[in-house]
Write a protein that holds these residues in place. Structure first.
Motif, mmCIF file in Angstrom:
data_model
loop_
_atom_site.group_PDB
_atom_site.id
_atom_site.type_symbol
_atom_site.label_atom_id
_atom_site.label_comp_id
_atom_site.label_asym_id
_atom_site.label_seq_id
_atom_site.Cartn_x
_atom_site.Cartn_y
_atom_site.Cartn_z
ATOM 1 N N ALA A 54 58.641 6.079 43.947
ATOM 2 C CA ALA A 54 58.904 6.668 42.633
ATOM 3 C C ALA A 54 60.327 6.373 42.179
ATOM 4 N N VAL A 58 60.535 4.116 38.724
ATOM 5 C CA VAL A 58 61.113 4.726 37.527
ATOM 6 C C VAL A 58 62.451 4.075 37.197
ATOM 7 N N THR A 137 56.679 9.071 32.903
ATOM 8 C CA THR A 137 56.631 8.954 34.363
ATOM 9 C C THR A 137 56.402 10.300 35.055
ATOM 10 N N THR A 138 56.077 11.330 34.277
ATOM 11 C CA THR A 138 55.821 12.677 34.794
ATOM 12 C C THR A 138 56.919 13.143 35.754
ATOM 13 N N ASN A 139 58.130 13.084 35.262
ATOM 14 C CA ASN A 139 59.286 13.491 36.064
ATOM 15 C C ASN A 139 59.651 14.938 35.737
ATOM 16 N N LEU A 165 56.039 10.456 39.036
ATOM 17 C CA LEU A 165 54.783 9.773 39.383
ATOM 18 C C LEU A 165 53.960 10.600 40.367
ATOM 19 N N GLN A 168 50.548 9.851 42.371
ATOM 20 C CA GLN A 168 50.401 9.096 43.616
ATOM 21 C C GLN A 168 50.082 9.993 44.817
ATOM 22 N N THR A 179 44.886 10.269 33.871
ATOM 23 C CA THR A 179 46.049 9.391 33.767
ATOM 24 C C THR A 179 46.753 9.569 32.428
ATOM 25 N N TYR A 245 49.244 1.307 41.247
ATOM 26 C CA TYR A 245 50.393 1.798 40.490
ATOM 27 C C TYR A 245 50.457 1.137 39.113
ATOM 28 N N TYR A 248 47.711 2.424 36.783
ATOM 29 C CA TYR A 248 48.031 3.780 36.333
ATOM 30 C C TYR A 248 49.025 3.743 35.169
ATOM 31 N N LEU A 249 50.104 3.016 35.333
ATOM 32 C CA LEU A 249 51.148 2.981 34.306
ATOM 33 C C LEU A 249 50.677 2.265 33.046
ATOM 34 N N ARG A 252 48.397 4.672 31.271
ATOM 35 C CA ARG A 252 49.107 5.834 30.714
ATOM 36 C C ARG A 252 49.841 5.494 29.422
#
Length: 282
Positions: A54, A58, A137-139, A165, A168, A179, A245, A248-249, A252
């Motif tokens: 991550a 990121v 990035t769902t931080n 992330l 994961q 997602t 990965y 997913y990105l 999203r």
């Protein structure tokens, strides 16, 4: 932005300089064979290799859209590194981290961001772009209590993305619909209230983050991290992990982006709230 993302440099840690007793990865300042000082994040701590993935992903995405991140590198820890450290916890950490780890350039003299003292260094436009990155990035880890922003040479720098992330940690439960969900925790973002035009930030960054750029960032993830048992147990090989990965990105970021609408709504709600009264003490 270059046509291809440069490979991450690899440096060997030569001296354990100072522990930084904060964060789930128990980072430390280390000197390296030819790269100078880095803040090393160790896969033997916290969430292990997934936190480092991550951090790298990121950071690479942020760098691809010209957001300020300290120089990224891979840090190799040899078996005899840190044996002279008197702290048994540190010795155990380093033994569990032999091999490839990751690091961020050590910014000597940097200080932690506080809105009251350093808000002038972040424009509304930059704040909006940082909010967008963290929602994408769902931080969850850029709050007033823990902003994970440094000010160095009168400029902000983004650090500590190991909690991002979080999909994961449960790949089997993350389908296309999940997602693309919003990110409610953006309401706690330290820069949300001062962020500028989030729709403009969305248009700018989403157009820059083409699938090719995302896949180039994922391609920089080293086999050594993806072969860690925490990740390897879920995939046939490192290429399969990279594909997951990347997919997913790339999924999203497809429009419409619910995480942008969520951020805009959360900001407007925040701005409608009355200012909190300061209670004086006698």
């Amino acid at each position: 932005m270059s046509d291809a993302m440069p490979e991450l440099p690899v440096y060997t840690a030569t001296c354990y300089v100072q522990p930084l007793r904060e964060g789930g990865t128990l980072p430390a300042v280390v000197d390296t064979d030819s790269g100078g000082l880095f803040v090393a994040k160790f896969r033997g701590a916290g969430q292990g290799a997934k936190a480092l993935v991550a951090e790298l992903l990121v950071g690479l995405i942020a760098r691809a859209v010209n957001l300020p991140v300290p120089e990224l590198a891979l840090i190799e820890v040899l078996p005899d590194f840190g044996r002279s450290e008197p702290d048994p916890e540190i010795q155990d950490l380093l033994k569990a981290s032999v091999g490839i780890n990751m690091g961020l350039r050590y910014l000597d003299g940097a200080f932690n961001f506080q809105a009251a003292a350093a808000g002038e260094f972040i424009s509304p436009e930059l704040a909006a772009r940082i909010v967008w990155l963290d929602a994408f990035t769902t931080n969850p880890d850029r709050t007033a209590r823990n902003p994970n922003l440094l000010i160095w040479k009168r400029k902000p720098w983004l650090i500590d993305h190991g909690a991002a992330l979080y999909a994961q940690h449960n790949w089997p439960g993350v389908d296309a619909a999940r997602t693309r969900t919003a990110f409610p925790l953006i309401k706690d973002h330290v820069l949300l209230a001062i962020s500028g035009d989030l729709e403009a930030a969305d248009a700018e960054i989403a157009s820059a983050l083409e699938d090719r750029v995302i896949r180039d960032a994922v391609a920089c993830l080293p086999d050594a991290l993806l072969q860690d048992p925490a990740i390897a147990s879920e995939f046939a090989d490192p290429d399969a992990a990279r594909a997951r990965y990347a997919d997913y990105l790339c999924t999203r970021i497809q429009a419409p982006r619910a995480f942008v609408a969520q951020a805009i709504e959360a900001r407007e709600t925040l701005r409608r709230e009355p200012p909190r009264r300061v209670q004086s003490r006698r």
